[in-house]
Design an enzyme around this catalytic site. Structure first.
Site, PDB file in Angstrom:
ATOM      1  N   CYS A   1       0.868   5.365 -17.805  1.00 14.26           N
ATOM      2  CA  CYS A   1       0.216   5.717 -19.063  1.00 14.26           C
ATOM      3  C   CYS A   1       0.601   4.725 -20.153  1.00 14.26           C
ATOM      4  CB  CYS A   1       0.646   7.107 -19.495  1.00 14.26           C
ATOM      5  SG  CYS A   1       0.364   8.332 -18.240  1.00 14.26           S
TER       6      CYS A   1
ATOM      7  N   ARG B   1      -4.057  -1.516 -18.273  1.00 11.93           N
ATOM      8  CA  ARG B   1      -3.194  -0.791 -17.338  1.00 11.93           C
ATOM      9  C   ARG B   1      -3.984   0.192 -16.490  1.00 11.93           C
ATOM     10  NH1 ARG B   1       2.272  -0.236 -19.867  1.00 11.93           N
ATOM     11  NH2 ARG B   1       2.436   1.779 -18.887  1.00 11.93           N
TER      12      ARG B   1
ATOM     13  N   TRP C   1      -2.957   7.909 -17.066  1.00 14.53           N
ATOM     14  CA  TRP C   1      -3.250   7.665 -15.649  1.00 14.53           C
ATOM     15  C   TRP C   1      -2.619   8.845 -14.937  1.00 14.53           C
ATOM     16  CZ3 TRP C   1      -5.851   4.542 -12.355  1.00 14.53           C
ATOM     17  CH2 TRP C   1      -5.430   4.491 -11.030  1.00 14.53           C
TER      18      TRP C   1
ATOM     19  N   ASN D   1       4.984   9.468 -21.136  1.00 13.04           N
ATOM     20  CA  ASN D   1       4.783   8.609 -19.975  1.00 13.04           C
ATOM     21  C   ASN D   1       5.944   8.878 -19.027  1.00 13.04           C
ATOM     22  OD1 ASN D   1       4.069   6.611 -18.250  1.00 13.04           O
ATOM     23  ND2 ASN D   1       4.498   4.908 -19.632  1.00 13.04           N
ATOM     24  N   GLY D   2       5.680   9.099 -17.745  1.00 11.91           N
ATOM     25  CA  GLY D   2       6.759   9.359 -16.792  1.00 11.91           C
ATOM     26  C   GLY D   2       6.491  10.632 -16.006  1.00 11.91           C
TER      27      GLY D   2
ATOM     28  N   GLU E   1       0.542  -7.146   7.760  1.00  6.97           N
ATOM     29  CA  GLU E   1       0.396  -7.130   6.305  1.00  6.97           C
ATOM     30  C   GLU E   1       0.702  -8.515   5.713  1.00  6.97           C
ATOM     31  OE1 GLU E   1      -0.995  -5.181   4.362  1.00  6.97           O
ATOM     32  OE2 GLU E   1      -0.192  -5.629   2.374  1.00  6.97           O
TER      33      GLU E   1
ATOM     34  N   LYS F   1      -2.011 -10.641   3.546  1.00  6.43           N
ATOM     35  CA  LYS F   1      -1.758 -11.145   2.189  1.00  6.43           C
ATOM     36  C   LYS F   1      -2.064 -12.640   2.129  1.00  6.43           C
ATOM     37  CE  LYS F   1      -1.773  -8.246   0.442  1.00  6.43           C
ATOM     38  NZ  LYS F   1      -1.843  -6.881   0.777  1.00  6.43           N
TER      39      LYS F   1
ATOM     40  N   GLU G   1      -5.870 -13.279   2.292  1.00  6.78           N
ATOM     41  CA  GLU G   1      -6.608 -12.826   1.115  1.00  6.78           C
ATOM     42  C   GLU G   1      -6.496 -13.762  -0.070  1.00  6.78           C
ATOM     43  OE1 GLU G   1      -4.785  -8.804   0.631  1.00  6.78           O
ATOM     44  OE2 GLU G   1      -6.861  -8.208   0.340  1.00  6.78           O
TER      45      GLU G   1
ATOM     46  N   HIS H   1       0.659 -13.552  25.892  1.00  5.30           N
ATOM     47  CA  HIS H   1      -0.506 -13.135  26.678  1.00  5.30           C
ATOM     48  C   HIS H   1      -1.776 -13.826  26.215  1.00  5.30           C
ATOM     49  CE1 HIS H   1       1.818 -10.157  28.860  1.00  5.30           C
ATOM     50  NE2 HIS H   1       2.392  -9.858  27.702  1.00  5.30           N
TER      51      HIS H   1
ATOM     52  N   LYS I   1     -11.702  -4.991  -5.204  1.00  2.60           N
ATOM     53  CA  LYS I   1     -10.503  -4.146  -5.162  1.00  2.60           C
ATOM     54  C   LYS I   1     -10.776  -2.891  -4.337  1.00  2.60           C
ATOM     55  CE  LYS I   1      -6.352  -2.776  -6.271  1.00  2.60           C
ATOM     56  NZ  LYS I   1      -5.294  -3.352  -5.441  1.00  2.60           N
TER      57      LYS I   1
HETATM   58  O1  M6R Z   1      -8.187   1.631  -1.680  1.00  2.00           O
HETATM   59  P1  M6R Z   1      -7.835   1.520  -0.225  1.00  2.00           P
HETATM   60  O2  M6R Z   1      -6.390   1.630   0.030  1.00  2.00           O
HETATM   61  O3  M6R Z   1      -8.628   2.469   0.607  1.00  2.00           O
HETATM   62  O4  M6R Z   1      -8.292   0.059   0.179  1.00  2.00           O
HETATM   63  C1  M6R Z   1      -8.220  -0.341   1.501  1.00  2.00           C
HETATM   64  C2  M6R Z   1      -8.408  -1.824   1.633  1.00  2.00           C
HETATM   65  O5  M6R Z   1      -9.663  -2.206   1.126  1.00  2.00           O
HETATM   66  C3  M6R Z   1      -7.318  -2.600   0.898  1.00  2.00           C
HETATM   67  O6  M6R Z   1      -6.054  -2.276   1.388  1.00  2.00           O
HETATM   68  C4  M6R Z   1      -7.532  -4.114   1.069  1.00  2.00           C
HETATM   69  O7  M6R Z   1      -7.316  -4.489   2.382  1.00  2.00           O
HETATM   70  C5  M6R Z   1      -6.615  -4.851   0.102  1.00  2.00           C
HETATM   71  N1  M6R Z   1      -7.334  -5.917  -0.518  1.00  2.00           N
HETATM   72  C6  M6R Z   1      -5.396  -5.371   0.756  1.00  2.00           C
HETATM   73  O8  M6R Z   1      -4.660  -6.220  -0.044  1.00  2.00           O
END
Ligand code: M6R
Length: 613
Positions: free
Chosen positions: A2, A27, A77, A103-104, A486, A490, A493, A509, A608
């Site tokens: 928040c 934010r 939020w 906030n918190g 992961e 990263k 992406e 394999h 996003k």
């Molecule tokens: O909002 P969500 O967690 O459902 O989103 C899932 C994926 O679209 C999300 O994790 C995406 O892979 C990110 N860009 C990863 O960094």
């Protein structure tokens, strides 16, 4: 999380508050509100219209009566209670003579709310924050001044808070207090200011001061007086800030992604807050699914996409190991097309930071059609998935602006591990003492996350050594495998480099054929159960001429000896290791992406939240 702004003594308080709230908009927020000290007392207005709330508020404020001497504003939020006008801040006491923004998270709010209700207070919202207004009201009724009432209130609450209170009886005074959540007080020409973060104050403040834990500040047009929990005066620490608004919104970091990576200790702490009882039990307040129903669950499915899927993969290991429940995990976009076998004894867990990803939403809808129980792990209160699920566990990472998931991923990991231990407790697959011991290790995670960030300070130098590489493999075993996935995601992406995540044992394999001089292999080599086997896999890739980067536990020179570069992290319980091991990989990807001049917050081709199939 928040945003808070408070202003007293300047010429146009309402306009300044709206401007401050607009600067906090980055934010993320779902609702907003103000309380203004006007001639007849406090005038309060709130709006819960998502990202249009500030525009609604502006319209309402233009109709506020008379002149205004001071006021507080808030962008919310949601963490407790869905986004709605009644849950938006400011909250008020029974008589409407005081207003509070917060906030918190107040951990003991249920307990306090019950006592307040029994004493005749009328609580109208479903937030944790409202209790603050009534606690201050109660202390004032017993004869305390506003500042002493706030101090008394602080003594009754557990958890994190940054709060600002105004009272109609003293129209130019704001009382601000904090514990854990940050709060800044400031002076300006004949004005006093308070805010949750720097951007809201830039351009106005002539001096800013950061409040320390349990300090209380009286902010008036004449200046700022700060006292500690005992009431003794203290000299606040002056902040030296030379940022512009853009830099300040990123907390002094170059981009939101780096800021969010550094917010991970708070994201983990927030997600754990109030969920690990001092007596060693797991508490899940929004669970809503009956304990008996959970005990009867015969099979668990986890459905998710992207990083959330990787968090789900870690959960599969934890849940099967601790709760001894069979867990299947599905990429959400595949789930409903493969005819999964579901019934009322199936628990389907949708993991989604946004709670809006269409594939995951459709997967949980499908599960409901087959009578399965649906639980959602989401970072957004009252998201579509949270509304449609039988139960929710909210991660409390705060809004994530960078497209690449970082702090929400860590928050998902700990939320799912907490859930695994909750199920283990219900099903009796772990002794209470074992659960309690694991919760103790979990409590150490926020500090260890901070340590891992500290230990990654040389990441730009490390990454620079691999800046010309074109091919990256990330390998891991057991829970190191989802971490490898992961890490590779990263890197793909934000750096646009080709990266593959593989279970280390699977490399031989097939994919090992791709290794050649100059290929970089990043291995998750912390001391988990399969460390020895992992090291054998590392030897295999070294023998093919790959350059090796290893994530290793602090001080583990035996592991480092097999690496061209080592990324250090603290050690923890093996099933918690992903929470720490992924951190240098986020930073490694970040450093390579920045070296290539990429916009890490808005990587090409990515959204996003993916709300199309
Ligand atoms: O909002 P969500 O967690 O459902 O989103 C899932 C994926 O679209 C999300 O994790 C995406 O892979 C990110 N860009 C990863 O960094």
């Amino acid at each position: 999380m928040c945003g808070i702004i408070g202003i007293t003594g300047c010429l146009d308080v309402p306009e300044a508050i709206l401007e401050g709230l607009a600067r906090l908009e980055y934010r993320g927020y779902d609702s907003a509100g103000v309380a203004l000290q006007v001639e007849d007392g406090l005038w309060v207005s709130r709006a819960a219209n998502g990202s249009k709330s500030l525009a609604d508020l502006r319209r309402a404020v233009s109709g506020a009566p008379g002149s205004c001497r001071a006021g507080i504003g808030h962008t919310r939020w949601a963490t407790h209670g869905k986004p709605s006008e009644v849950n938006a801040h400011p909250h008020q006491d029974c008589k409407g003579t005081l207003a509070v923004v917060h906030n918190g998270i107040i951990e003991n709010h249920f307990e306090i709310a019950a006592k307040l209700s029994a004493a005749g207070h009328e609580l109208v919202s479903s937030t944790d924050s409202e209790v603050l207004a009534h606690l201050v009201e109660e202390a004032i009724a017993e004869g305390a001044s506003l500042v002493d009432a706030v101090r008394a209130c602080m003594k009754k609450v557990r958890g994190s808070l940054a709060m600002v209170v105004v009272h109609a009886s003293d129209p130019e005074l704001m009382v601000a207090a904090r514990r854990v959540s940050p709060l800044i007080v400031a002076t300006a020409d004949a004005a006093g200011l308070v805010a949750s973060d720097v951007p809201a104050l830039l351009g106005w403040a002539t001096a800013m001061y950061a409040l320390e834990d349990d300090e209380v500040a009286e902010v008036s047009p004449g200046g700022v007086l700060v006292s500690d929990a005992s009431g003794a005066r203290v000299e606040p620490a002056r902040l030296e800030v030379d940022w512009d608004v853009g830099a300040a919104q990123k907390g002094g970091f170059d981009d939101f992604m780096l800021k969010e990576i550094h917010e991970q200790p708070d994201a983990v702490a927030g997600t754990l807050m109030g969920r690990l009882s001092p007596s060693g039990e797991v508490l899940l307040d929004e669970m809503r699914i009956d304990d008996d129903e959970l005990r009867e669950v015969e099979k668990v499915f986890i459905v998710a996409c992207g990083s959330s899927y990787h968090a789900g993969l870690v959960a599969k290991y934890a849940m099967e190991h601790w709760a001894r429940t069979a867990v299947e995990i599905d990429i959400a976009s595949e789930f409903r097309y493969r005819d999964p076998i579901l019934d009322s004894r199936t628990l389907v867990i949708g993991v989604s930071q946004s709670g809006e990803t269409l594939d995951t939403l459709q997967a949980i809808r499908y599960a409901r059609r087959w009578n399965a129980k649906v639980l959602v792990v989401s970072n957004v209160v009252d998201s579509s998935m949270a509304r449609e699920a039988d139960g929710v566990i909210y991660t409390r990472a705060g809004p994530e602006i960078g497209v690449a998931a970082t702090k929400t991923f860590l928050a998902q990991l700990v939320a799912l591990e907490v859930l695994s231990l909750y199920l283990a407790g219900l099903r009796g697959t772990l002794y209470p003492a074992e659960i309690s011991g694991l919760l103790d290790s979990m409590r150490e995670l926020p500090a260890k996350v901070a340590q891992a960030l500290e230990g990654s300070k040389d990441i730009f130098d490390v990454a620079a050594r691999f800046a010309s590489a074109e091919e990256f493999f990330f390998i891991g075993r057991h829970v190191g495998y989802p971490v490898a996935l992961e890490g590779a995601l990263k890197l793909k992406e934000i750096s646009y480099l080709h990266a593959e995540g593989y279970p280390a044992g699977e490399l031989k394999h097939g994919p090992i054929a791709l290794l050649e001089e100059g290929t970089v292999v990043v291995g998750i080599a912390t001391r988990t159960r399969l460390w020895e086997k992992m090291m054998a896999n590392v030897a295999e890739v070294r023998a093919r001429g790959a350059m090796v980067v290893l994530v290793a536990n602090d001080g583990d020179e035996e592991t480092a000896a097999l690496a061209d570069a080592t990324l250090w992290v603290p050690s923890t319980h093996p099933l918690f290791a992903p929470v720490l091991d992924v951190i240098p990989l986020q930073l490694f990807a970040y450093a390579l992406a920045r070296a290539r001049g990429n916009d890490v917050d808005r990587p090409r081709n990515l959204a996003k939240t993916v709300t199309v199939e």
